[in-house]
Design a protein around this motif. Structure first.
Motif, PDB file in Angstrom:
ATOM      1  N   ILE A  42     -16.167  76.801 -32.496  1.00 15.03           N
ATOM      2  CA  ILE A  42     -14.781  77.163 -31.728  1.00 15.03           C
ATOM      3  C   ILE A  42     -15.344  77.558 -30.418  1.00 15.03           C
ATOM      4  CG2 ILE A  42     -14.672  79.645 -32.418  1.00 15.03           C
ATOM      5  CD1 ILE A  42     -11.589  79.190 -32.258  1.00 15.03           C
ATOM      6  N   VAL A  43     -14.667  76.939 -29.276  1.00 10.19           N
ATOM      7  CA  VAL A  43     -14.962  77.336 -28.067  1.00 10.19           C
ATOM      8  C   VAL A  43     -14.086  78.511 -27.629  1.00 10.19           C
ATOM      9  CG1 VAL A  43     -15.054  76.410 -25.664  1.00 10.19           C
ATOM     10  CG2 VAL A  43     -15.695  75.034 -27.417  1.00 10.19           C
ATOM     11  N   ILE A  44     -14.632  79.767 -27.120  1.00  8.84           N
ATOM     12  CA  ILE A  44     -14.064  80.917 -26.571  1.00  8.84           C
ATOM     13  C   ILE A  44     -13.483  80.452 -25.331  1.00  8.84           C
ATOM     14  CG2 ILE A  44     -13.969  83.302 -26.001  1.00  8.84           C
ATOM     15  CD1 ILE A  44     -16.393  83.497 -27.769  1.00  8.84           C
ATOM     16  N   PRO A  45     -12.101  80.635 -25.057  1.00 12.95           N
ATOM     17  CA  PRO A  45     -11.392  80.015 -23.887  1.00 12.95           C
ATOM     18  C   PRO A  45     -11.953  80.965 -22.614  1.00 12.95           C
ATOM     19  CG  PRO A  45      -9.869  80.370 -25.541  1.00 12.95           C
ATOM     20  CD  PRO A  45     -10.978  80.856 -26.134  1.00 12.95           C
ATOM     21  N   LEU A  52     -14.308  89.700 -21.107  1.00 12.74           N
ATOM     22  CA  LEU A  52     -15.265  90.311 -22.007  1.00 12.74           C
ATOM     23  C   LEU A  52     -16.740  90.438 -21.044  1.00 12.74           C
ATOM     24  CD1 LEU A  52     -14.727  89.113 -25.442  1.00 12.74           C
ATOM     25  CD2 LEU A  52     -14.358  91.554 -24.561  1.00 12.74           C
ATOM     26  N   GLY A  53     -16.673  89.482 -20.284  1.00 11.91           N
ATOM     27  CA  GLY A  53     -18.003  89.316 -19.504  1.00 11.91           C
ATOM     28  C   GLY A  53     -19.307  88.683 -20.011  1.00 11.91           C
ATOM     29  N   VAL A  62     -19.361  88.795 -34.776  1.00 14.37           N
ATOM     30  CA  VAL A  62     -17.942  88.286 -35.583  1.00 14.37           C
ATOM     31  C   VAL A  62     -17.659  88.870 -36.836  1.00 14.37           C
ATOM     32  CG1 VAL A  62     -17.039  86.370 -36.376  1.00 14.37           C
ATOM     33  CG2 VAL A  62     -18.795  86.069 -34.507  1.00 14.37           C
ATOM     34  N   SER A  63     -16.695  89.680 -36.752  1.00 11.51           N
ATOM     35  CA  SER A  63     -16.207  90.320 -37.928  1.00 11.51           C
ATOM     36  C   SER A  63     -15.012  89.880 -38.565  1.00 11.51           C
ATOM     37  CB  SER A  63     -16.056  91.881 -37.756  1.00 11.51           C
ATOM     38  OG  SER A  63     -17.111  92.396 -36.905  1.00 11.51           O
ATOM     39  N   ILE A  64     -14.846  89.908 -40.000  1.00 11.68           N
ATOM     40  CA  ILE A  64     -13.668  89.493 -40.582  1.00 11.68           C
ATOM     41  C   ILE A  64     -12.856  90.624 -40.586  1.00 11.68           C
ATOM     42  CG2 ILE A  64     -12.508  88.464 -42.661  1.00 11.68           C
ATOM     43  CD1 ILE A  64     -15.175  86.812 -42.854  1.00 11.68           C
ATOM     44  N   LEU A  69     -10.338  87.083 -37.478  1.00  7.30           N
ATOM     45  CA  LEU A  69     -11.806  87.041 -36.598  1.00  7.30           C
ATOM     46  C   LEU A  69     -11.873  88.200 -35.700  1.00  7.30           C
ATOM     47  CD1 LEU A  69     -13.434  83.490 -37.188  1.00  7.30           C
ATOM     48  CD2 LEU A  69     -13.768  85.628 -38.441  1.00  7.30           C
ATOM     49  N   LEU A  70     -12.696  88.705 -35.591  1.00  2.00           N
ATOM     50  CA  LEU A  70     -12.818  89.866 -34.372  1.00  2.00           C
ATOM     51  C   LEU A  70     -13.981  89.648 -33.749  1.00  2.00           C
ATOM     52  CD1 LEU A  70     -12.032  92.299 -32.547  1.00  2.00           C
ATOM     53  CD2 LEU A  70     -13.286  93.606 -34.445  1.00  2.00           C
ATOM     54  N   ILE A  71     -14.047  88.922 -32.457  1.00  6.04           N
ATOM     55  CA  ILE A  71     -15.347  88.763 -31.893  1.00  6.04           C
ATOM     56  C   ILE A  71     -15.452  89.482 -30.561  1.00  6.04           C
ATOM     57  CG2 ILE A  71     -16.433  87.105 -30.249  1.00  6.04           C
ATOM     58  CD1 ILE A  71     -14.626  84.718 -31.635  1.00  6.04           C
ATOM     59  N   SER A  72     -16.654  90.336 -30.816  1.00  7.18           N
ATOM     60  CA  SER A  72     -16.962  91.440 -29.613  1.00  7.18           C
ATOM     61  C   SER A  72     -18.164  91.396 -29.220  1.00  7.18           C
ATOM     62  CB  SER A  72     -16.754  92.414 -30.259  1.00  7.18           C
ATOM     63  OG  SER A  72     -17.356  92.768 -31.495  1.00  7.18           O
ATOM     64  N   THR A  73     -18.619  91.892 -28.231  1.00  8.26           N
ATOM     65  CA  THR A  73     -19.874  92.209 -27.868  1.00  8.26           C
ATOM     66  C   THR A  73     -20.843  93.195 -28.797  1.00  8.26           C
ATOM     67  OG1 THR A  73     -19.368  93.853 -25.959  1.00  8.26           O
ATOM     68  CG2 THR A  73     -19.257  91.641 -25.452  1.00  8.26           C
ATOM     69  N   PHE A  74     -22.110  93.211 -28.434  1.00 11.21           N
ATOM     70  CA  PHE A  74     -22.819  94.023 -29.062  1.00 11.21           C
ATOM     71  C   PHE A  74     -22.528  95.608 -28.823  1.00 11.21           C
ATOM     72  CE2 PHE A  74     -26.518  97.257 -29.290  1.00 11.21           C
ATOM     73  CZ  PHE A  74     -26.644  96.922 -30.706  1.00 11.21           C
ATOM     74  N   GLU A  75     -22.372  95.570 -27.563  1.00 13.56           N
ATOM     75  CA  GLU A  75     -21.809  97.166 -26.907  1.00 13.56           C
ATOM     76  C   GLU A  75     -20.439  97.562 -27.531  1.00 13.56           C
ATOM     77  OE1 GLU A  75     -22.923  94.438 -24.948  1.00 13.56           O
ATOM     78  OE2 GLU A  75     -24.790  95.159 -24.262  1.00 13.56           O
ATOM     79  N   GLN A  76     -19.431  96.581 -27.495  1.00 14.76           N
ATOM     80  CA  GLN A  76     -18.395  96.945 -28.055  1.00 14.76           C
ATOM     81  C   GLN A  76     -18.207  97.275 -29.526  1.00 14.76           C
ATOM     82  OE1 GLN A  76     -16.221  93.222 -27.160  1.00 14.76           O
ATOM     83  NE2 GLN A  76     -15.073  94.170 -25.552  1.00 14.76           N
ATOM     84  N   ALA A  77     -19.178  96.683 -30.329  1.00 14.90           N
ATOM     85  CA  ALA A  77     -19.361  96.802 -31.837  1.00 14.90           C
ATOM     86  C   ALA A  77     -19.884  98.181 -31.818  1.00 14.90           C
ATOM     87  CB  ALA A  77     -20.216  95.708 -32.446  1.00 14.90           C
ATOM     88  N   LEU A  78     -21.037  98.662 -31.025  1.00 15.34           N
ATOM     89  CA  LEU A  78     -21.838  99.709 -30.818  1.00 15.34           C
ATOM     90  C   LEU A  78     -20.882 100.747 -30.885  1.00 15.34           C
ATOM     91  CD1 LEU A  78     -24.265 101.333 -31.450  1.00 15.34           C
ATOM     92  CD2 LEU A  78     -24.817 100.902 -28.854  1.00 15.34           C
ATOM     93  N   LYS A  79     -20.111 100.756 -29.684  1.00 16.48           N
ATOM     94  CA  LYS A  79     -18.922 101.849 -29.490  1.00 16.48           C
ATOM     95  C   LYS A  79     -18.114 102.024 -30.786  1.00 16.48           C
ATOM     96  CE  LYS A  79     -16.560 104.235 -26.486  1.00 16.48           C
ATOM     97  NZ  LYS A  79     -16.254 105.479 -27.302  1.00 16.48           N
ATOM     98  N   ARG A  80     -17.570 101.089 -31.278  1.00 14.03           N
ATOM     99  CA  ARG A  80     -16.665 101.227 -32.420  1.00 14.03           C
ATOM    100  C   ARG A  80     -17.204 102.236 -33.634  1.00 14.03           C
ATOM    101  NH1 ARG A  80     -15.322  95.894 -31.501  1.00 14.03           N
ATOM    102  NH2 ARG A  80     -16.297  95.292 -33.398  1.00 14.03           N
TER     103      ARG A  80
END
Length: 113
Positions: A42-45, A52-53, A62-64, A69-80
């Protein structure tokens, strides 16, 4: 009952929803359409990548979830993750300090044996 064609519903849902905060227009929720190709890609628009930069070749997480689907950067996942640990452990508690203290107690026990 009003009948709305499927495509109209998709177009309505794909429109950005806005709210006004201190005179500025701020996007609360924005939905984009994307298509899965034959290889399952899938192409992210562009607007999403820009917000997101994200850059070409960058790895994402990528998380279900219940919502999909939740697509996030490593930094966002680490913060969560850090926020969840803080919520479970409590603010102001240092797990590193607790681990060091436990290891010192264990080392003292081993030295005394």
């Amino acid at each position: 009952m009003i009948s709305i064609p499927h495509q109209s519903v998709v177009d309505i849902l794909a429109r950005p929803w806005y709210c006004r905060l201190s005179g500025f227009r701020r996007i609360m929720k924005e939905v984009f359409k994307a298509r899965l190709n034959n290889e399952g890609r899938i192409v992210i628009p562009f607007a999403c990548r820009k917000q997101l930069g994200l850059t070409a070749g960058q790895e994402v997480m990528v998380s279900i979830t219940e919502q999909g689907l939740l697509i996030s950067t490593f930094e966002q996942a680490l913060k969560r993750f850090q926020d969840e640990v803080t919520r479970l452990v409590g603010p102001g508690v240092s797990l590193a300090d607790e681990l060091i203290a436990e290891r010192r107690v264990e080392a003292a026990k081993e030295a005394g044996e």
